[in-house]
Design a protein around this motif. Structure first.
Motif, PDB file in Angstrom:
ATOM      1  N   HIS A  10      35.799  43.260  45.726  1.00 22.79           N
ATOM      2  CA  HIS A  10      34.827  42.282  46.222  1.00 22.79           C
ATOM      3  C   HIS A  10      33.541  42.450  45.427  1.00 22.79           C
ATOM      4  N   PHE A  11      33.209  41.459  44.623  1.00 20.12           N
ATOM      5  CA  PHE A  11      31.966  41.443  43.843  1.00 20.12           C
ATOM      6  C   PHE A  11      30.905  40.732  44.679  1.00 20.12           C
ATOM      7  N   TRP A  12      29.772  41.398  44.887  1.00 23.28           N
ATOM      8  CA  TRP A  12      28.745  40.865  45.761  1.00 23.28           C
ATOM      9  C   TRP A  12      27.370  41.359  45.321  1.00 23.28           C
ATOM     10  N   ALA A  13      26.322  40.794  45.950  1.00 21.66           N
ATOM     11  CA  ALA A  13      24.946  41.238  45.716  1.00 21.66           C
ATOM     12  C   ALA A  13      24.188  41.127  47.035  1.00 21.66           C
ATOM     13  N   PRO A  14      23.249  42.039  47.263  1.00 20.39           N
ATOM     14  CA  PRO A  14      22.520  42.044  48.540  1.00 20.39           C
ATOM     15  C   PRO A  14      21.721  40.770  48.797  1.00 20.39           C
ATOM     16  N   TRP A  15      21.299  40.073  47.775  1.00 24.55           N
ATOM     17  CA  TRP A  15      20.461  38.886  47.932  1.00 24.55           C
ATOM     18  C   TRP A  15      21.270  37.621  48.211  1.00 24.55           C
ATOM     19  N   ASN A  16      22.593  37.674  48.069  1.00 28.60           N
ATOM     20  CA  ASN A  16      23.412  36.479  48.233  1.00 28.60           C
ATOM     21  C   ASN A  16      23.786  36.288  49.704  1.00 28.60           C
ATOM     22  N   GLY A  17      23.380  35.185  50.273  1.00 30.11           N
ATOM     23  CA  GLY A  17      23.620  34.908  51.681  1.00 30.11           C
ATOM     24  C   GLY A  17      25.070  34.668  52.062  1.00 30.11           C
ATOM     25  N   HIS A  18      25.931  34.369  51.093  1.00 30.46           N
ATOM     26  CA  HIS A  18      27.344  34.119  51.388  1.00 30.46           C
ATOM     27  C   HIS A  18      28.171  35.408  51.385  1.00 30.46           C
ATOM     28  N   MET A  22      31.818  36.642  53.389  1.00 28.77           N
ATOM     29  CA  MET A  22      33.000  37.021  52.621  1.00 28.77           C
ATOM     30  C   MET A  22      33.433  38.430  53.004  1.00 28.77           C
ATOM     31  N   ASP A  23      32.471  39.316  53.197  1.00 22.55           N
ATOM     32  CA  ASP A  23      32.786  40.683  53.599  1.00 22.55           C
ATOM     33  C   ASP A  23      33.486  40.697  54.958  1.00 22.55           C
ATOM     34  N   ARG A  24      33.023  39.877  55.887  1.00 25.39           N
ATOM     35  CA  ARG A  24      33.682  39.791  57.200  1.00 25.39           C
ATOM     36  C   ARG A  24      35.115  39.268  57.065  1.00 25.39           C
ATOM     37  N   SER A  25      35.330  38.310  56.171  1.00 27.00           N
ATOM     38  CA  SER A  25      36.689  37.812  55.942  1.00 27.00           C
ATOM     39  C   SER A  25      37.588  38.929  55.420  1.00 27.00           C
ATOM     40  N   ILE A  26      37.078  39.692  54.468  1.00 24.95           N
ATOM     41  CA  ILE A  26      37.858  40.792  53.898  1.00 24.95           C
ATOM     42  C   ILE A  26      38.158  41.840  54.961  1.00 24.95           C
ATOM     43  N   PHE A  58      33.071  38.043  35.859  1.00 27.84           N
ATOM     44  CA  PHE A  58      32.550  37.319  37.006  1.00 27.84           C
ATOM     45  C   PHE A  58      31.132  36.865  36.759  1.00 27.84           C
ATOM     46  N   MET A  59      30.891  35.576  36.927  1.00 33.38           N
ATOM     47  CA  MET A  59      29.572  34.986  36.758  1.00 33.38           C
ATOM     48  C   MET A  59      29.001  34.537  38.091  1.00 33.38           C
ATOM     49  N   ASN A  60      29.871  34.288  39.076  1.00 33.32           N
ATOM     50  CA  ASN A  60      29.443  33.805  40.387  1.00 33.32           C
ATOM     51  C   ASN A  60      29.894  34.773  41.461  1.00 33.32           C
ATOM     52  N   ILE A  61      29.098  34.854  42.517  1.00 32.00           N
ATOM     53  CA  ILE A  61      29.474  35.682  43.651  1.00 32.00           C
ATOM     54  C   ILE A  61      29.249  34.876  44.922  1.00 32.00           C
ATOM     55  N   GLY A  70      51.729  44.338  37.176  1.00 30.68           N
ATOM     56  CA  GLY A  70      52.693  43.468  36.523  1.00 30.68           C
ATOM     57  C   GLY A  70      52.299  42.003  36.474  1.00 30.68           C
ATOM     58  N   HIS A  71      51.117  41.647  36.963  1.00 31.51           N
ATOM     59  CA  HIS A  71      50.661  40.265  36.968  1.00 31.51           C
ATOM     60  C   HIS A  71      49.267  40.183  36.359  1.00 31.51           C
ATOM     61  N   PRO A  72      48.930  39.060  35.760  1.00 28.97           N
ATOM     62  CA  PRO A  72      47.547  38.899  35.297  1.00 28.97           C
ATOM     63  C   PRO A  72      46.617  38.855  36.507  1.00 28.97           C
ATOM     64  N   PRO A  73      45.390  39.329  36.365  1.00 34.28           N
ATOM     65  CA  PRO A  73      44.466  39.311  37.503  1.00 34.28           C
ATOM     66  C   PRO A  73      44.123  37.886  37.917  1.00 34.28           C
ATOM     67  N   ILE A  74      43.826  37.727  39.200  1.00 37.05           N
ATOM     68  CA  ILE A  74      43.359  36.431  39.677  1.00 37.05           C
ATOM     69  C   ILE A  74      41.967  36.597  40.261  1.00 37.05           C
ATOM     70  N   SER A  75      41.224  35.519  40.258  1.00 31.78           N
ATOM     71  CA  SER A  75      39.866  35.511  40.782  1.00 31.78           C
ATOM     72  C   SER A  75      39.759  34.493  41.898  1.00 31.78           C
ATOM     73  N   VAL A  76      39.133  34.891  42.975  1.00 29.70           N
ATOM     74  CA  VAL A  76      38.808  33.983  44.066  1.00 29.70           C
ATOM     75  C   VAL A  76      37.291  33.910  44.073  1.00 29.70           C
ATOM     76  N   ILE A  77      36.752  32.778  43.675  1.00 27.92           N
ATOM     77  CA  ILE A  77      35.303  32.604  43.578  1.00 27.92           C
ATOM     78  C   ILE A  77      34.802  31.853  44.805  1.00 27.92           C
ATOM     79  N   GLY A  78      33.772  32.386  45.431  1.00 32.10           N
ATOM     80  CA  GLY A  78      33.183  31.745  46.591  1.00 32.10           C
ATOM     81  C   GLY A  78      33.814  32.216  47.885  1.00 32.10           C
ATOM     82  N   TYR A  79      33.138  31.877  48.970  1.00 31.75           N
ATOM     83  CA  TYR A  79      33.594  32.280  50.292  1.00 31.75           C
ATOM     84  C   TYR A  79      34.930  31.639  50.642  1.00 31.75           C
ATOM     85  N   ARG A  80      35.802  32.421  51.268  1.00 33.50           N
ATOM     86  CA  ARG A  80      37.061  31.922  51.834  1.00 33.50           C
ATOM     87  C   ARG A  80      37.183  32.473  53.249  1.00 33.50           C
TER      88      ARG A  80
END
Length: 108
Positions: A10-18, A22-26, A58-61, A70-80
């Motif tokens: 989980h890539f995040w920053a303290p200043w990001n309101g979303h 996302m942390d609660r979802s995880i 990663f450019m967005n958080i 065995g698989h290429p990495p995947i990225s989930v950008i933004g809140y889910r």
């Protein structure tokens, strides 16, 4: 990766309101993946994490990087929401679905 079949970062920053949402979802889904996925956190503002962020591209958080052996990495950008996030992780863990041939296709 040899100890764990999958790692979710989980890539995040303290200043990001979303990021708290996302942390609660995880946190809400992590128990479902016990023994299959290790969830870790990466504060993108910390100097010691900058190289990892650059390597992963990663450019967005918030973002979740999922590394499955065995698989290429995947990225989930933004809140889910938890269910959507769990579905994305589960689909990657199960790998691509093979289309089954109809029974008559085996006759020849």
């Amino acid at each position: 990766m040899q100890q764990h079949p999958a790692v979710a970062i989980h890539f995040w920053a303290p200043w990001n309101g979303h990021d708290p949402a996302m942390d609660r979802s995880i946190q809400g889904i992590s128990g479902r993946f016990a023994g299959r996925v290790v969830f870790v956190s990466c504060n993108t503002d910390l100097e010691e994490n900058r190289e990892l962020c650059q390597q992963c591209g990663f450019m967005n958080i918030p973002a979740l990087g999922l590394l499955v052996s065995g698989h290429p990495p995947i990225s989930v950008i933004g809140y889910r929401d938890p269910e959507t996030l769990a579905g994305l992780i589960e689909s990657r863990l199960n790998g691509p679905k093979r289309k089954r041939k109809p029974w008559w296709a085996f006759r020849g």
